[in-house]
Scaffold this motif. Structure first.
Motif, PDB file in Angstrom:
ATOM      1  N   ASN A 144       2.955   8.341  -3.391  1.00 20.39           N
ATOM      2  CA  ASN A 144       1.508   9.853  -3.438  1.00 20.39           C
ATOM      3  C   ASN A 144       0.951   8.669  -3.779  1.00 20.39           C
ATOM      4  O   ASN A 144       0.381   9.075  -5.570  1.00 20.39           O
ATOM      5  CB  ASN A 144       2.720   9.883  -4.669  1.00 20.39           C
ATOM      6  CG  ASN A 144       2.022  11.440  -4.947  1.00 20.39           C
ATOM      7  OD1 ASN A 144       0.927  12.360  -3.646  1.00 20.39           O
ATOM      8  ND2 ASN A 144       1.881  12.276  -5.949  1.00 20.39           N
ATOM      9  N   GLU A 145      -0.031   8.058  -3.183  1.00 22.55           N
ATOM     10  CA  GLU A 145      -0.987   7.852  -3.247  1.00 22.55           C
ATOM     11  C   GLU A 145      -2.404   8.337  -3.031  1.00 22.55           C
ATOM     12  O   GLU A 145      -2.847   8.955  -3.195  1.00 22.55           O
ATOM     13  CB  GLU A 145      -1.248   6.408  -2.635  1.00 22.55           C
ATOM     14  CG  GLU A 145      -2.336   5.313  -2.640  1.00 22.55           C
ATOM     15  CD  GLU A 145      -4.400   6.098  -1.505  1.00 22.55           C
ATOM     16  OE1 GLU A 145      -3.353   6.546  -1.040  1.00 22.55           O
ATOM     17  OE2 GLU A 145      -5.248   6.069  -2.358  1.00 22.55           O
ATOM     18  N   GLU A 146      -1.756   9.615  -2.195  1.00 26.31           N
ATOM     19  CA  GLU A 146      -3.144  10.787  -1.338  1.00 26.31           C
ATOM     20  C   GLU A 146      -3.313  11.755  -2.597  1.00 26.31           C
ATOM     21  O   GLU A 146      -3.848  12.183  -2.988  1.00 26.31           O
ATOM     22  CB  GLU A 146      -2.184  10.866  -0.324  1.00 26.31           C
ATOM     23  CG  GLU A 146      -1.994  10.059   0.524  1.00 26.31           C
ATOM     24  CD  GLU A 146      -3.773   9.509   1.530  1.00 26.31           C
ATOM     25  OE1 GLU A 146      -4.409   9.885   0.700  1.00 26.31           O
ATOM     26  OE2 GLU A 146      -3.812   8.898   2.498  1.00 26.31           O
ATOM     27  N   GLY A 147      -2.256  11.730  -3.487  1.00 27.03           N
ATOM     28  CA  GLY A 147      -2.344  12.987  -3.926  1.00 27.03           C
ATOM     29  C   GLY A 147      -2.029  14.306  -4.042  1.00 27.03           C
ATOM     30  O   GLY A 147      -3.044  15.341  -3.952  1.00 27.03           O
ATOM     31  N   PHE A 179      -3.293   4.977   9.474  1.00 28.26           N
ATOM     32  CA  PHE A 179      -3.409   3.341   9.620  1.00 28.26           C
ATOM     33  C   PHE A 179      -3.286   3.494   8.231  1.00 28.26           C
ATOM     34  O   PHE A 179      -3.114   3.001   7.748  1.00 28.26           O
ATOM     35  CB  PHE A 179      -4.456   3.391  10.159  1.00 28.26           C
ATOM     36  CG  PHE A 179      -3.783   2.920  11.804  1.00 28.26           C
ATOM     37  CD1 PHE A 179      -4.506   4.118  12.879  1.00 28.26           C
ATOM     38  CD2 PHE A 179      -3.631   1.699  12.924  1.00 28.26           C
ATOM     39  CE1 PHE A 179      -4.714   3.431  14.053  1.00 28.26           C
ATOM     40  CE2 PHE A 179      -2.642   2.032  13.568  1.00 28.26           C
ATOM     41  CZ  PHE A 179      -3.754   3.050  14.822  1.00 28.26           C
ATOM     42  N   ASP A 180      -4.214   4.744   7.736  1.00 26.86           N
ATOM     43  CA  ASP A 180      -4.204   5.041   6.073  1.00 26.86           C
ATOM     44  C   ASP A 180      -2.750   4.775   5.977  1.00 26.86           C
ATOM     45  O   ASP A 180      -2.023   5.066   5.222  1.00 26.86           O
ATOM     46  CB  ASP A 180      -4.611   5.895   6.022  1.00 26.86           C
ATOM     47  CG  ASP A 180      -5.236   6.326   4.387  1.00 26.86           C
ATOM     48  OD1 ASP A 180      -5.937   7.366   4.363  1.00 26.86           O
ATOM     49  OD2 ASP A 180      -5.172   5.751   3.578  1.00 26.86           O
ATOM     50  N   GLY A 181      -2.587   3.407   4.468  1.00 29.89           N
ATOM     51  CA  GLY A 181      -2.185   3.296   3.396  1.00 29.89           C
ATOM     52  C   GLY A 181      -0.650   2.535   4.335  1.00 29.89           C
ATOM     53  O   GLY A 181      -0.569   1.275   3.972  1.00 29.89           O
ATOM     54  N   SER A 187       0.594  -0.749   0.478  1.00 31.46           N
ATOM     55  CA  SER A 187      -0.025   0.098   0.434  1.00 31.46           C
ATOM     56  C   SER A 187       0.704   1.292  -0.080  1.00 31.46           C
ATOM     57  O   SER A 187       1.796   1.388  -0.932  1.00 31.46           O
ATOM     58  CB  SER A 187      -0.966   0.052   1.126  1.00 31.46           C
ATOM     59  OG  SER A 187      -2.173   0.811   1.154  1.00 31.46           O
ATOM     60  N   HIS A 188       0.543   2.433   0.755  1.00 28.43           N
ATOM     61  CA  HIS A 188       1.129   3.057   0.481  1.00 28.43           C
ATOM     62  C   HIS A 188       1.686   4.053   2.325  1.00 28.43           C
ATOM     63  O   HIS A 188       1.434   4.104   2.796  1.00 28.43           O
ATOM     64  CB  HIS A 188       0.321   4.945   0.096  1.00 28.43           C
ATOM     65  CG  HIS A 188      -0.640   5.301   0.432  1.00 28.43           C
ATOM     66  ND1 HIS A 188      -1.153   5.944   1.569  1.00 28.43           N
ATOM     67  CD2 HIS A 188      -2.453   4.275   0.760  1.00 28.43           C
ATOM     68  CE1 HIS A 188      -2.320   5.975   1.886  1.00 28.43           C
ATOM     69  NE2 HIS A 188      -2.905   5.090   1.396  1.00 28.43           N
ATOM     70  N   MET A 189       2.742   4.551   1.843  1.00 27.74           N
ATOM     71  CA  MET A 189       3.776   6.033   3.313  1.00 27.74           C
ATOM     72  C   MET A 189       3.172   6.974   3.723  1.00 27.74           C
ATOM     73  O   MET A 189       3.147   7.273   4.206  1.00 27.74           O
ATOM     74  CB  MET A 189       4.798   4.905   3.767  1.00 27.74           C
ATOM     75  CG  MET A 189       5.012   3.043   3.588  1.00 27.74           C
ATOM     76  SD  MET A 189       6.880   3.001   3.318  1.00 27.74           S
ATOM     77  CE  MET A 189       7.829   3.722   3.036  1.00 27.74           C
ATOM     78  N   GLU A 238     -10.696   0.165   6.359  1.00 29.35           N
ATOM     79  CA  GLU A 238     -12.067   1.046   5.702  1.00 29.35           C
ATOM     80  C   GLU A 238     -12.151   2.171   5.024  1.00 29.35           C
ATOM     81  O   GLU A 238     -12.575   2.235   4.701  1.00 29.35           O
ATOM     82  CB  GLU A 238     -13.072  -0.424   6.210  1.00 29.35           C
ATOM     83  CG  GLU A 238     -14.124   0.292   5.430  1.00 29.35           C
ATOM     84  CD  GLU A 238     -15.810   0.213   6.088  1.00 29.35           C
ATOM     85  OE1 GLU A 238     -15.943  -1.074   7.410  1.00 29.35           O
ATOM     86  OE2 GLU A 238     -16.761   0.375   5.679  1.00 29.35           O
ATOM     87  N   GLN A 239     -12.075   3.055   6.019  1.00 28.91           N
ATOM     88  CA  GLN A 239     -11.921   4.435   6.406  1.00 28.91           C
ATOM     89  C   GLN A 239     -13.479   4.025   5.556  1.00 28.91           C
ATOM     90  O   GLN A 239     -13.897   5.647   5.788  1.00 28.91           O
ATOM     91  CB  GLN A 239     -11.342   4.996   4.792  1.00 28.91           C
ATOM     92  CG  GLN A 239      -9.749   4.668   4.931  1.00 28.91           C
ATOM     93  CD  GLN A 239      -8.958   5.010   3.949  1.00 28.91           C
ATOM     94  OE1 GLN A 239      -9.191   4.822   2.271  1.00 28.91           O
ATOM     95  NE2 GLN A 239      -7.780   6.503   4.353  1.00 28.91           N
ATOM     96  N   GLY A 240     -14.346   3.837   6.435  1.00 28.16           N
ATOM     97  CA  GLY A 240     -16.188   3.986   6.477  1.00 28.16           C
ATOM     98  C   GLY A 240     -16.328   3.344   7.637  1.00 28.16           C
ATOM     99  O   GLY A 240     -15.315   2.380   7.715  1.00 28.16           O
TER     100      GLY A 240
HETATM  101 MN    MN Z   1      -6.123   7.806   1.833  1.00 20.92          MN
END
Ligand code: MN
Ligand code: HGY
Ligand code: MN
Length: 417
Positions: free
Chosen positions: A133-136, A99-101, A88-90, A201-203
């Motif tokens: 750069n997953e988030e942009g 936790f996201d990524g 995933s992404h850092m 999940e982010q939901g």
């Molecule tokens: Mn994100």
């Protein structure tokens, strides 16, 4: 479930995984328990170095491609077999969570270590990737590393993208690549036999349904645009409204028109303006230029097509005084994940007696692009109240470890097919 898969899953170390999140959360830590670890920033470089320091203690080969995606490979018995990938992404949002990524990178790394400790050997190599750069959030658009890796967009297309301070991606990328010179070169579009990404999940669906594992079946469509409104700066006190070319007034008119376009009584459609740069950005000068972002999402292909295609004509019609330039920066149709990979995830959750359910992803992920080049699916774990892209993002050590166990078992299953 294979005996070796069960042994490896049982070797997932909850404490070690939690501790790794705590160490990564120090890199770009912000008040409120969040992180600000922008892509290709010094905080991102620090995270890369920390990950590589852990990998150096293991027998994994390390490589990076031309946009800085980092690959850690655990060898299989068949060196010529295409790998199974995970990761995933850092990078994070400016007010991101712990936790996201990063969870997907650390769960993948934990899976490799658990395999080492269980003495598991797989036919295929297994690679953990940390996507750039997953988030942009700093350099638009999102999922840029996986987009370029899979050939959906040439690297040359994004090198001159600038951040809010005017820094070009190519310069930040050069600094980042120079910071980890000891890694080998990895080719874009290297083949993979499968990809599984673990993510929070982010939901709220898993938490509300009291499920530990989400078997993710796909991702909704999304379209991003940059809208530039160009007028004329003037004195706020002396310039009659009738003579103004006020870029803020026209931007408001455009955003109101897009709000109307995306109005959805069922609240399925997502429309966000998250970034807005005003020039000269002074209380008593009429704005001469505004750049703002548009993020529209929907699970149905025809709806995301219709909404996205309406953005430019509507923006032109709504602006009364200024020039308008609409630049599409991302167009991802909804994607459906591979049934066999999703079944492997579900079988692992079932055999490990973890409450699970199938769901689609409202957030986008690098799996959106990997799904275009190999059989792909995702594993979700709950996050508290579904909160994400917010410092309050939270998850439990038990859920993170459960997701890593399912990931470990599913990877071993796929790596022996
Ligand atoms: Mn994100
Ligand atoms: O925007 C997204 O859906 C992802 O979280 N970057
Ligand atoms: Mn993410």
């Amino acid at each position: 479930m294979r005996e070796d898969a069960r042994n490896a899953a049982n070797n997932v170390n909850e404490q070690r995984l939690w501790q790794r999140h705590a160490e990564m959360a120090q890199l770009g830590a912000i008040p409120g328990n969040g992180v600000n670890r922008a892509a290709l920033s010094k905080e991102d470089i620090a995270a890369r170095k920390l990950l590589l320091s852990w990998a150096a203690k293991r027998n994994y080969s390390i490589s990076a491609d031309g946009i800085g995606n980092l690959f850690l490979r655990r060898a299989g018995t068949d060196a010529n077999a295409t790998p199974i990938m995970t990761g995933s992404h850092m990078d994070s949002q400016p007010r991101g969570g712990r936790f996201d990524g990063i969870y997907g990178v650390l769960a993948g790394f934990e899976a490799l270590e658990a395999m080492d400790e269980a003495g598991v050997v797989t036919r295929r190599p297994i690679e953990v990737v940390a996507w750039t750069n997953e988030e942009g959030g700093r350099f638009a658009p999102c999922t840029m590393g996986s987009m370029v890796f899979t050939g959906a967009r040439p690297l040359a297309d994004v090198l001159d993208v600038t951040d809010n301070e005017g820094i070009k991606l190519k310069d930040a990328l050069a600094d980042t690549l120079a910071a980890t010179p000891q890694v080998a070169k990895h080719d874009f579009k290297s083949p993979a036999a499968g990809y599984i990404e673990a993510h929070i999940e982010q939901g709220p669906l898993l938490e509300n349904a009291r499920k530990t594992i989400g078997v993710v079946t796909g991702i909704q469509g999304l379209r991003w645009f940059n809208v530039e409104v160009s007028g004329k700066t003037d004195h706020a006190g002396t310039t009659p409204l009738a003579l103004r070319k006020d870029a803020v007034r026209d931007s408001i008119a455009i955003i109101n028109a897009l709000t109307e376009l995306t109005h959805d009584p069922k609240d399925v459609t997502r429309f966000t303006v998250g970034r807005m740069l005003v020039t000269p950005n002074s209380p008593n000068s009429v704005a001469s230029h505004v750049l703002f972002s548009v993020d529209i999402r929907h699970p149905e292909p025809q709806t995301i097509a219709r909404l996205g295609d309406a953005v430019e004509p509507l923006a032109r019609k709504a602006a009364k005084f200024c020039e308008v330039k609409v630049t599409p920066t991302l167009h991802d149709d909804p994607c459906v994940f591979d049934a066999n990979v999703a079944d492997a995830v579900e079988a692992a959750a079932k055999t490990l007696n973890l409450p699970h359910m199938r769901l689609s992803s409202g957030a986008s992920h690098d799996a959106m692009y990997m799904a275009r080049i190999c059989p792909t699916a995702m594993i979700f774990v709950p996050c508290e109240k579904g909160i994400s892209h917010n410092e309050a993002e939270n998850a439990t050590p038990g859920d993170l470890a459960a997701g890593a166990r399912v990931l470990t078992a599913a990877l071993i299953e796929l790596a022996n097919r």
